[in-house]
Design a protein around this motif. Sequence first.
Motif, mmCIF file in Angstrom:
data_model
loop_
_atom_site.group_PDB
_atom_site.id
_atom_site.type_symbol
_atom_site.label_atom_id
_atom_site.label_comp_id
_atom_site.label_asym_id
_atom_site.label_seq_id
_atom_site.Cartn_x
_atom_site.Cartn_y
_atom_site.Cartn_z
ATOM 1 N N ALA A 320 8.830 -18.384 30.316
ATOM 2 C CA ALA A 320 9.132 -19.681 30.926
ATOM 3 C C ALA A 320 7.861 -20.498 31.124
ATOM 4 O O ALA A 320 7.848 -21.723 30.926
ATOM 5 N N THR A 321 6.785 -19.821 31.492
ATOM 6 C CA THR A 321 5.497 -20.508 31.631
ATOM 7 C C THR A 321 4.998 -20.986 30.279
ATOM 8 O O THR A 321 4.462 -22.099 30.159
ATOM 9 N N SER A 322 5.193 -20.185 29.240
ATOM 10 C CA SER A 322 4.767 -20.574 27.892
ATOM 11 C C SER A 322 5.462 -21.851 27.452
ATOM 12 O O SER A 322 4.832 -22.781 26.930
ATOM 13 N N VAL A 323 6.775 -21.911 27.643
ATOM 14 C CA VAL A 323 7.551 -23.091 27.235
ATOM 15 C C VAL A 323 7.101 -24.320 28.026
ATOM 16 O O VAL A 323 7.004 -25.426 27.483
ATOM 17 N N PHE A 324 6.789 -24.126 29.305
ATOM 18 C CA PHE A 324 6.368 -25.254 30.140
ATOM 19 C C PHE A 324 4.985 -25.765 29.755
ATOM 20 O O PHE A 324 4.759 -26.975 29.663
ATOM 21 N N VAL A 325 4.037 -24.852 29.531
ATOM 22 C CA VAL A 325 2.635 -25.258 29.436
ATOM 23 C C VAL A 325 2.251 -25.807 28.068
ATOM 24 O O VAL A 325 1.313 -26.592 27.952
ATOM 25 N N GLY A 329 5.635 -31.335 21.474
ATOM 26 C CA GLY A 329 5.612 -31.036 20.050
ATOM 27 C C GLY A 329 4.917 -29.729 19.704
ATOM 28 O O GLY A 329 4.757 -29.410 18.525
ATOM 29 N N GLY A 330 4.522 -28.973 20.726
ATOM 30 C CA GLY A 330 3.801 -27.729 20.489
ATOM 31 C C GLY A 330 4.712 -26.566 20.135
ATOM 32 O O GLY A 330 5.944 -26.696 20.083
ATOM 33 N N ASN A 353 10.786 -32.480 25.134
ATOM 34 C CA ASN A 353 9.399 -32.622 24.681
ATOM 35 C C ASN A 353 9.205 -32.125 23.254
ATOM 36 O O ASN A 353 8.073 -31.921 22.811
ATOM 37 N N LEU A 354 10.312 -31.925 22.537
ATOM 38 C CA LEU A 354 10.297 -31.598 21.111
ATOM 39 C C LEU A 354 9.430 -30.382 20.789
ATOM 40 O O LEU A 354 8.764 -30.306 19.766
ATOM 41 N N LYS A 355 9.458 -29.422 21.703
ATOM 42 C CA LYS A 355 8.703 -28.198 21.487
ATOM 43 C C LYS A 355 9.496 -27.253 20.593
ATOM 44 O O LYS A 355 10.706 -27.408 20.416
ATOM 45 N N ARG A 356 8.832 -26.277 20.026
ATOM 46 C CA ARG A 356 9.478 -25.329 19.129
ATOM 47 C C ARG A 356 9.163 -23.892 19.541
ATOM 48 O O ARG A 356 8.072 -23.611 20.024
#
Length: 450
Positions: A320-325, A329-330, A353-356
């Motif tokens: 959860a911290t990984s997804v937040f920080v 686009g990261g 935030n278009l993260k993957r």
Amino acid sequence: MDTLAQAVISGASADQLMAEPVPTEYMAAHLRRADASMFQGVADKDVRKSIHVGTVPMPELAPDEVLVAVMASAINFNTVWSAMFEPVSTFDMLSRFARQGGYTTRHDRDYQVIGSDASGVIVRVGSGVRRWKVGDHVVVSPVYVDDQDPATHQDGMMGTGMLAWGYETNFGALGHYAVARASQILPKPAHLTWEESASFSLCGGTAYRMLVGEHGARIKQGDIVMIWGATGGLGAFATQLVKNGGGIPVGIVGSEDKVELARRLGCDLVINRQHLHVDPDLPFTERSIATGKQIGKLIRGAFGEDPHVVFDYVGRETFATSVFVVRRGGIVVTCGSSTGYHHEYDNRYLWMNLKRIIGSHGVNYQEMAECTRLFSQGALLPLVSRTYPLTEAAEAARLVQQNDHVGKVGVLGLAPETGLGVSNPALRARIESKINDLRAASQVRREQLV
């Protein structure tokens, strides 16, 4: 000890090795099917109780296989999973594998020789093997693929028959001998010792695919990469890969004694989780976000921006911290969940935030060849913090089970002592100080644990 093993240790020629008979049994660290339920209802699943070291029968060699006299091996967390018989018993995996018929039926035994990393000397080759010969010094890739599956020829990891050698197969690395497919074999880096060469295949290859390979994050120069457990088996290689590729590695560690080692591995910033101040009574997701805010502030303070990539193999406690920080686009790239498989995170931070998230598993043969080439050049360095004899393989696995280690924990097979196997002393001399620096830093950690 059998005469073939003695010949290997003495450095015998290929003709001399062929002249010695293959023994009918050999010494190996193995599990027993009868023990598969021994930890049901037990809080501390102590792997020292389930790993046995003794003789097992020598299996028949398939046409596409080689028999390797194992000089050294290493402990991976999959060895711990095997010995705990969870999340599932590996004997169930062996039974499913054997249903394919043919030579796969050999794997379904009442014992399993475990271990997924090995270096050694080829002492026999199957009738269909072309690229390898008796006497070759080699390392073994941990990935066992089905070359008759079409998907394998696009990416070995996508084939349905892909298995983790010595975890989902039998006759693995923690013994005097091991059986592997020819498509697992690569040349041993000539300047590394047997135990160093046996330390990088599974973790180094996995980290390469996650970060560098076309199926992973594809890091580039200047990328900030946050690495959980930067001094662990995976993290130590991830840190070096990021640094070598022109990236900026940010190491997350769990204690002060690991900070200096993370710096020596190449981290430009090291964050000790013990120095973060988060209310432990907060609900899990809120606590994870609070942790991420503190980590993000430290990274922005050092580099002025958020990380492009987060390298996560810890799982439930960190995801959860990984997804937040990770930045807008990261990428969060994950290959495992040593703290739990069921991840909980706030999905708004992902989709808005278009993260993957990239799931990564193992390493295909080409990626492993490229990774091994970097070790052969001296561009990547091994980190073996401690080495045990085969008779103490269970103690070595217990060390990893309790996370009381850094880097990799080695296990000697036929090698009578550490420090053997170097055949390129010139390259060794050029990087010896760097290897010694890492070893010295890891010894500090070991002494503090003792």
